[in-house]
Structure formats: structure tokens, C-alpha cells
Design an enzyme around this catalytic site. Structure first.
Site, PDB file in Angstrom:
ATOM      1  N   MET A   6       0.853  -1.191   0.000  1.00 47.22           N
ATOM      2  CA  MET A   6       0.000   0.000   0.000  1.00 47.22           C
ATOM      3  C   MET A   6       0.891   1.244   0.000  1.00 47.22           C
ATOM      4  O   MET A   6       0.451   2.337   0.376  1.00 47.22           O
ATOM      5  CB  MET A   6      -0.947  -0.015   1.190  1.00 47.22           C
ATOM      6  N   GLY A   7       2.147   1.084  -0.410  1.00 45.01           N
ATOM      7  CA  GLY A   7       3.043   2.228  -0.533  1.00 45.01           C
ATOM      8  C   GLY A   7       3.624   2.661   0.800  1.00 45.01           C
ATOM      9  O   GLY A   7       3.622   1.908   1.768  1.00 45.01           O
ATOM     10  N   ALA A   8       4.152   3.912   0.837  1.00 48.91           N
ATOM     11  CA  ALA A   8       4.930   4.414   1.971  1.00 48.91           C
ATOM     12  C   ALA A   8       6.014   3.369   2.282  1.00 48.91           C
ATOM     13  O   ALA A   8       6.126   2.868   3.403  1.00 48.91           O
ATOM     14  CB  ALA A   8       4.048   4.705   3.184  1.00 48.91           C
ATOM     15  N   HIS A  33       9.082   1.131   3.121  1.00 47.40           N
ATOM     16  CA  HIS A  33      10.189   1.186   4.077  1.00 47.40           C
ATOM     17  C   HIS A  33      11.111   0.005   3.815  1.00 47.40           C
ATOM     18  O   HIS A  33      10.866  -0.801   2.895  1.00 47.40           O
ATOM     19  CB  HIS A  33       9.660   1.215   5.518  1.00 47.40           C
ATOM     20  N   HIS A  66       9.606  -3.418   3.110  1.00 50.20           N
ATOM     21  CA  HIS A  66       9.113  -3.658   1.742  1.00 50.20           C
ATOM     22  C   HIS A  66      10.286  -3.900   0.799  1.00 50.20           C
ATOM     23  O   HIS A  66      10.231  -4.790  -0.060  1.00 50.20           O
ATOM     24  CB  HIS A  66       8.368  -2.423   1.209  1.00 50.20           C
ATOM     25  N   ASP A 122       2.314  -9.079   9.291  1.00 48.58           N
ATOM     26  CA  ASP A 122       0.864  -9.275   9.170  1.00 48.58           C
ATOM     27  C   ASP A 122       0.605 -10.780   9.156  1.00 48.58           C
ATOM     28  O   ASP A 122       0.226 -11.352   8.129  1.00 48.58           O
ATOM     29  CB  ASP A 122       0.359  -8.619   7.887  1.00 48.58           C
ATOM     30  N   SER A 164       4.616   1.163   7.780  1.00 43.08           N
ATOM     31  CA  SER A 164       4.346   2.489   7.188  1.00 43.08           C
ATOM     32  C   SER A 164       3.688   3.400   8.212  1.00 43.08           C
ATOM     33  O   SER A 164       3.837   4.615   8.176  1.00 43.08           O
ATOM     34  CB  SER A 164       3.429   2.346   5.975  1.00 43.08           C
ATOM     35  N   ARG A 165       2.951   2.791   9.142  1.00 44.02           N
ATOM     36  CA  ARG A 165       2.256   3.595  10.159  1.00 44.02           C
ATOM     37  C   ARG A 165       3.226   4.258  11.134  1.00 44.02           C
ATOM     38  O   ARG A 165       2.856   5.221  11.808  1.00 44.02           O
ATOM     39  CB  ARG A 165       1.274   2.729  10.942  1.00 44.02           C
TER      40      ARG A 165
HETATM   41  O1  PAF Z   1      -0.139  -5.798   3.646  1.00 43.55           O
HETATM   42  C1  PAF Z   1      -0.548  -4.858   2.918  1.00 43.55           C
HETATM   43  O2  PAF Z   1       0.135  -3.860   2.690  1.00 43.55           O
HETATM   44  C2  PAF Z   1      -1.941  -4.963   2.301  1.00 43.55           C
HETATM   45  O3  PAF Z   1      -2.833  -5.571   3.161  1.00 43.55           O
HETATM   46  C3  PAF Z   1      -1.931  -5.665   0.930  1.00 43.55           C
HETATM   47  C4  PAF Z   1      -1.520  -7.122   1.041  1.00 43.55           C
HETATM   48  C5  PAF Z   1      -1.006  -4.930  -0.022  1.00 43.55           C
HETATM   49  C6  PAF Z   1      -3.344  -5.630   0.339  1.00 43.55           C
HETATM   50  O4  PAF Z   1      -3.811  -4.345   0.171  1.00 43.55           O
END
Ligand code: PAF
Length: 282
Positions: free
Chosen positions: A33-35, A37, A40, A155, A191-192
Site C-alpha cells: 500500500m506504498g509508503a 520502508h 518492503h 501481518d 508504514s504507520r
Molecule cells: O499488507 C498490505 O500492505 C496490504 O494488506 C496488501 C496485502 C497490499 C493488500 O492491500
């Protein structure tokens, strides 16, 4: 030559993937979902090591937010994300679509039965969240058709559910769970975290300390009693606990009297306005 190609429509992304595919090549996909770090970027580097073509998506998925304010406040910084991706120095196909391109108007979608995996922990506190996640992940999988897809273990429940739908919907994708990256003091990268003050970052360390406590005391307590001990960490301090569970990592059921090999401690807590999650295999 730039190493980043950006696509905003599913058709243009598909064309680019198909034009690069050779009979034996593999596609590695990192949905985000971007931002972006370091966490990612580690997933993307791994996808690069293990595949011929790397696709990254940046899409803040509205359907997985059960709180409008959280959706509005979610950091969006596509330009900075692109720079980070460029700096990796290898070819990346970046998919940054609009909502209509992920969710076509005439789409048929039936919620998927998740065998209770979505009613505990995150599912209990964020109703509808996982149906939103799997809807977007399913659509992205259909667009990208990857061989390998990379997700962070931070997650943990999401990863478990994505493995489940991969089996149920027979995507036949290799779902790769990658270790959580942490700051040097132990705070799980997220990201938060961009929304935390430096004091809140200190306060948030209670998550990591609690998880370590649970891991180190596994031998001395039954799971249900260790959970009660661990809850005491949140009786003081500035965090507002939502849940702390010790679960069977296979089916996410709470563990009571006996330890299983696959046990995981999962925590969600608010630090100010920011909701943080973390977990540790025990
Ligand atoms: O983990 C995330 O960033 C989101 O839940 C994902 C898997 C990209 C789905 O929007």
C-alpha cells in the site's frame, strides 16, 4: 536508463509482463500500500533474487479499511516510493492503479469463506478487513499472475489467510512469508510508524518487549497463564491494548493448556491514534 516502469492500468501492466515473459521465466510479485520502508524493500530484493520479472503494486485499498479516518490518514507518497524503487537498480514493473482498475464496475465477487480465520484477532476488531484484503489480493493475483508472491510476517494473520485463499481458489502461487524487519531497538517496521512521534516510538517498544518476554517464558507457563502474565505489561504505559493472543499458528485458535510447535504471540495496540500490530513465533 531508468529501472522503473510505471503502469496505471491493468491492460498496460499485462502487456508489459507478457512482452517480457519467456517460456521458463518467473514473475515475483510484492503487493503493497506504498509508503515503502526497508521491510518492503527487503521483500522486493528477495523477489528480484528469486524471479526473472519483478512486479510491485502500490495501492491503498479502500475496501480493507473499516475506519474512514485511518484510510484518510494512511500515508501516500508515490513519488518518494518511486525514488526508493529506482535506487534498487534493477528492473521493476510498478503497478499504481486507480480504484476502477482494481475493481472493475461489472465485476462479480462473492465473499470467500475463511473457516473462522477472519473472526479472531484483527478480524474481531476490524470487521470486514480481511474480506477487503482478499478481494484486492485476489484481483491483483488475477492481473499479475505471479509464480511467487511475497508478504511480510508482521501481518501474520493476513499471511495465513492469503495462504488459505491461495489453496481454496487454486491460484497455485508460491506464497512466501518474509521475516519482520525491525529498527535497531526492536520496533517492527511499518508504514504507520511515520505517524509516531519519537516519544511514541519509545512507548511502542512495549510490543517488542512483551513478545520477547512471552518467547523467553514459554517453558515456565501454560499458554493461557503466560498470556495473563503478558497482559500485565499493558497495565502501565501509554499504549491501549486491543488484543494479545497466543495462538496455534496453523488455524489461529487460542492455545490453552498445551504448547504446539507452531505457536505465535500476536498483539495489537493503539499508540496515540496509531494502531500497531506485531507478532513473534515462540
Ligand atoms: O499488507 C498490505 O500492505 C496490504 O494488506 C496488501 C496485502 C497490499 C493488500 O492491500
Amino acid at each position: 536508463m531508468t529501472s522503473l516502469s510505471i503502469f496505471s492500468t491493468r491492460v498496460s501492466l499485462r502487456e508489459a509482463i507478457v512482452s517480457k515473459l519467456k517460456p521458463s521465466s518467473t514473475v515475483g510479485f510484492v503487493p503493497t500500500m506504498g509508503a515503502l520502508h526497508e521491510g518492503h524493500l527487503a521483500l522486493i530484493e528477495r523477489a528480484h533474487k528469486e524471479n526473472d520479472i519483478v512486479v510491485v503494486s502500490v495501492f491503498v485499498n479502500p475496501s480493507q479499511f473499516n475506519n474512514q479516518l485511518d484510510l484518510e490518514n494512511y500515508p501516500r507518497m508515490l513519488e518518494a516510493d518511486c525514488e526508493k524503487l529506482e535506487n534498487l537498480g534493477f528492473l521493476i514493473l510498478l503497478f499504481a492503479p486507480a480504484v476502477e482498475d482494481v475493481y472493475p464496475e461489472n465485476e462479480l465477487y462473492k465473499p470467500i469463506e475463511l473457516s473462522g480465520l477472519d473472526t479472531v484477532m484483527e478480524g474481531k476488531y476490524r470487521p470486514g478487513h480481511f474480506q477487503g484484503v482478499i478481494h484486492v489480493v485476489r484481483n491483483l493475483f488475477q492481473i499479475v499472475t505471479p509464480n511467487n508472491a511475497y508478504f511480510g510476517q508482521k501481518d501474520f494473520q493476513q499471511l495465513t489467510i492469503i495462504k488459505h485463499i491461495n489453496n481454496v481458489l487454486k491460484f497455485n502461487i508460491n506464497i512466501v512469508g518474509c521475516a519482520t524487519l525491525r529498527d535497531s531497538d526492536g520496533l517492527a517496521m511499518s508504514s504507520r510508524n511515520l505517524r509516531l512521534t519519537s516519544q511514541q516510538k519509545q512507548d511502542a517498544l512495549i510490543l517488542f518487549h512483551t513478545l520477547n518476554y512471552v518467547k523467553n517464558h514459554k517453558g515456565s507457563f501454560k499458554p493461557k497463564d503466560l498470556r495473563v502474565e503478558a497482559l500485565k505489561f499493558f497495565h502501565q504505559g501509554n499504549l491501549r491494548l486491543e488484543y494479545l493472543e497466543i495462538v496455534n499458528g496453523e488455524d489461529l485458535s487460542p492455545m490453552q493448556d498445551e504448547w504446539k510447535e507452531q505457536s505465535v504471540c500476536c498483539i495489537a495496540a493503539f499508540c496515540g491514534e496509531v494502531r500497531l500490530i506485531d507478532n513473534m513465533r515462540l
